[in-house]
Enzyme design. Structure first.
Site, PDB file in Angstrom:
ATOM      1  N   SER A  10       0.812  -1.223   0.000  1.00 33.12           N
ATOM      2  CA  SER A  10       0.000   0.000   0.000  1.00 33.12           C
ATOM      3  C   SER A  10       0.844   1.272   0.000  1.00 33.12           C
ATOM      4  CB  SER A  10      -0.922   0.004   1.228  1.00 33.12           C
ATOM      5  OG  SER A  10      -0.141   0.000   2.425  1.00 33.12           O
ATOM      6  N   SER A  40       6.888   4.753   1.893  1.00 31.71           N
ATOM      7  CA  SER A  40       6.547   5.930   1.092  1.00 31.71           C
ATOM      8  C   SER A  40       6.162   7.107   1.972  1.00 31.71           C
ATOM      9  CB  SER A  40       5.391   5.616   0.128  1.00 31.71           C
ATOM     10  OG  SER A  40       5.745   4.606  -0.783  1.00 31.71           O
ATOM     11  N   ARG A 267      25.526   8.913  -2.349  1.00 34.71           N
ATOM     12  CA  ARG A 267      25.340   8.250  -1.062  1.00 34.71           C
ATOM     13  C   ARG A 267      26.367   7.161  -0.752  1.00 34.71           C
ATOM     14  NH1 ARG A 267      18.715   7.707  -0.955  1.00 34.71           N
ATOM     15  NH2 ARG A 267      18.309   9.858  -0.367  1.00 34.71           N
TER      16      ARG A 267
END
Length: 427
Positions: A10, A40, A267
């Site tokens: 989801s 998210s 990174r």
């Protein structure tokens, strides 16, 4: 249980996929926790966006360079070119990106970027975007969302996926058959001691793919975020100190309070420099100073980071905060094409679960939300063409006893992923 389309997960990928599917098809979405507990919602920095054609080459090069030029060039090109259309959708859903006094969108810069091309909402961009996607999904009459339902295996035969085995919120096992199954299960951070991911995100999609012969790729490409707030409590998810903080001027210092690196390196390189410094001085962390950033800018752009630091006894920008690298993102995953199709028929994979090669060996900052939604929409549009001819199969009498020992199953899947990572590294 039966449905036309099953979405496992989801996050922004699963939600945006649902929003782009036909309204006359039944969609069932299952999620391991509550909807809001996807990574998210945690994304702080922002979302990259192509402002104009003049920036295409620079955006493309920055993505490729960060990925050590191992990226799928077609995927990178697709992601960048389709970003303006995504922006229109997000704004239409009510996403409130930061603007100047005249109402123009504001862009920020992060490590690895040659220029400012990142849209943001304070330091909770992921929550701003994903909550609006969820809000739109709640309006869909053809979508049902089940929380605390966990996928434990695929239902598949002869390289065709017919759905999943699911553990419901009451602990019982069942089957869900679907014409099309979409894996949007997130990353693998939950199998690591130090990670910015939610602890329940344990790579279930990758595990069931490996178990059932679905092709995976670059499972050893695991990104470590250079700066997370140092915390000795092993039970806590590591709190991310956004790339944007360094993009706005924050600096890194060693134990002697001396700068030791360029804070805007990609990174993986910056992580290496921090780990090298920690090893050199025998420390558990390094220090991050936000003094170069005006206090009013900190309070407006990074309120949650400021609040977190204060809750843990650090007043920024007056005081430096302890930071340490932690597992953050998974560049590998289930191998998919540009339409997010896997090697198994009737099975798609999107978001961090999938590997379309766009990130190469190392993801460029703020490309995750963008990539997830771009290829989620492509999956939705592609599966329309197969829905009416998809083959269905009945699994009413399936023996579910092998899935009853939940703890053993989790350990088996964790070992499956770690063994595959080890094998990939050796090769």
């Amino acid at each position: 249980m039966k449905t036309d389309i099953l979405i496992v997960g989801s996050g922004c990928a699963g939600l945006y996929c649902a929003l782009n599917l036909p309204k006359d098809k039944n969609i069932l979405m299952i999620t391991k926790d509550v909807v809001e507990h996807s990574d998210s919602f945690l994304a702080q920095g922002g979302i990259c966006m192509l402002q104009d054609e003049e920036d295409f080459d620079s955006f493309f090069y920055d993505t490729m360079k960060a990925g050590h030029f191992e990226n799928n060039t077609a995927a990178v090109e697709t992601m960048i070119k389709e970003s303006p259309e995504l922006l229109k959708d997000l704004i239409s859903y009510g996403v409130d990106f930061q603007k100047d006094e005249k109402g123009n969108l504001l862009y920020t810069k992060e490590g690895g970027h040659a220029k400012k091309r990142i849209l943001y909402h304070k330091d909770i961009t992921g929550k701003e975007i994903t909550s609006h996607l969820y809000e739109q999904c709640q309006k869909l009459e053809n979508l049902t969302i089940k929380e605390h339902w966990s996928m434990v295996d695929l239902l598949c035969e002869n390289n065709v996926c017919y759905g999943v085995v699911v553990r419901k919120n009451d602990g019982t096992l069942d089957t869900i058959t679907a014409k099309v199954t979409v894996l949007a299960c997130g990353g693998i951070g939950g199998i690591y001691r130090h990670s910015t991911n939610y602890r329940h995100l344990t790579g279930d999609g990758v595990a069931v793919a490996l178990k059932n012969g679905v092709e995976c790729e670059h499972v050893d490409y695991i990104q470590i975020h250079p700066t997370t707030f140092y915390n000795e409590d092993e039970k806590d998810r590591d709190f991310l100190i956004s790339e944007s903080v360094r993009g706005e001027g924050a600096q890194l210092f060693n134990a002697k309070k001396q700068r030791f690196t360029d804070e805007l390196l990609p990174r993986d390189i910056l992580t290496h420099n921090i780990q090298k410094q920690m090893k050199k001085e025998g420390s558990k962390h390094v220090w991050l100073s936000m003094r170069p950033i005006k206090k009013e800018d900190l309070d407006s752009h990074f309120p949650n980071i400021v609040r977190h630091c204060k809750e843990h006894g650090y007043i920024v920008p007056k005081q430096m905060i302890p930071v340490v690298p932690a597992q953050h993102y998974f560049m590998g995953g289930i191998k998919v094409n540009l339409d997010s199709k896997t090697s198994m028929e009737q099975l798609y994979a999107i978001g961090e679960t999938a590997c379309n090669g766009v990130h190469g060996k190392n993801r460029l900052a703020s490309n995750s939300l963008l990539e997830s939604m771009i290829f989620a929409k492509r999956a939705a549009l592609d599966m329309v063409s197969i829905l009416d001819k998809a083959v269905e199969k009945d699994y009413e009498n399936l023996n579910l006893k092998p899935y009853e020992d939940e703890k053993k199953l989790k350990e088996d899947y964790k070992k499956l992923i770690l063994d595959e990572i080890k094998r990939a590294k050796e090769n």
